[in-house]
Scaffold this active site. Structure first.
Site, PDB file in Angstrom:
ATOM      1  N   VAL A  60       3.365  -2.256   5.767  1.00  0.00           N
ATOM      2  CA  VAL A  60       2.028  -2.828   5.602  1.00  0.00           C
ATOM      3  C   VAL A  60       0.997  -1.930   6.291  1.00  0.00           C
ATOM      4  CG1 VAL A  60       0.553  -4.787   6.099  1.00  0.00           C
ATOM      5  CG2 VAL A  60       2.961  -5.149   5.523  1.00  0.00           C
ATOM      6  N   PRO A  61       0.119  -1.321   5.493  1.00  0.00           N
ATOM      7  CA  PRO A  61      -0.897  -0.417   6.052  1.00  0.00           C
ATOM      8  C   PRO A  61      -1.992  -1.177   6.776  1.00  0.00           C
ATOM      9  CG  PRO A  61      -1.279  -0.717   3.731  1.00  0.00           C
ATOM     10  CD  PRO A  61      -0.025  -1.486   4.046  1.00  0.00           C
ATOM     11  N   CYS A  62      -1.636  -1.821   7.837  1.00  0.00           N
ATOM     12  CA  CYS A  62      -2.589  -2.656   8.562  1.00  0.00           C
ATOM     13  C   CYS A  62      -3.749  -1.850   9.163  1.00  0.00           C
ATOM     14  CB  CYS A  62      -1.881  -3.441   9.652  1.00  0.00           C
ATOM     15  SG  CYS A  62      -0.679  -2.501  10.563  1.00  0.00           S
ATOM     16  N   HIS A  63      -3.601  -0.546   9.221  1.00  0.00           N
ATOM     17  CA  HIS A  63      -4.687   0.265   9.789  1.00  0.00           C
ATOM     18  C   HIS A  63      -5.856   0.374   8.824  1.00  0.00           C
ATOM     19  CE1 HIS A  63      -2.283   3.121   7.422  1.00  0.00           C
ATOM     20  NE2 HIS A  63      -3.402   3.788   7.270  1.00  0.00           N
TER      21      HIS A  63
END
Length: 109
Positions: A60-63
């Site tokens: 998950v590319p939470c950035h």
DNA sequence: CATATGACACTAT
DNA sequence: AATAGTGCCATAT
């Protein structure tokens, strides 16, 4: 100390991860947009909490989830690391703020 | 059920 | 434009 149960299937947190994983490389989305996208407008703060758990780390590319004012917001490993990841994605960050913010925003449908 | 916490958002100053 | 105060929501205890 981190809490937030990551095992609760089909829960608020899961919906957040689901939407977050849809953000394409080089784009960003605000916490509020995620909240609205999962049918819970106003839960922007809760979205941040869910991402804080970050169980599916690199998956998950939470950035790519940032604040509405153009600041990148927080990050488990520190905002500095978050800025680095964004830059790697092609999103320039300067003094904690995203360059050309409005242009980098990805809109859900 | 009441209180506390936090990767937020909005408004007023 | 930057800061402070208030409101919101989902979880944890």
């Amino acid at each position: 100390m981190k809490y937030f149960t990551q095992n609760t299937s089909n829960s608020f947190a899961d919906l957040v991860y689901e939407k977050t994983s849809l953000i394409p490389r080089g784009r960003v989305v605000t916490y509020g947009q995620i909240a609205k996208a999962i049918g819970r407008p106003g839960a922007s703060r809760a979205v941040g909490n869910a991402l804080n758990c970050n169980p599916y780390a690199p998956v998950v590319p939470c950035h790519r989830v940032v604040k509405t004012d153009g600041k990148i917001g927080g990050f488990v490993s520190g905002s500095k690391v978050k800025a680095g990841l964004l830059r790697r994605d092609g999103v320039k960050v300067r003094d904690g703020k995203i360059v050309d913010f409005e242009k980098k925003i990805f809109h859900f449908n």
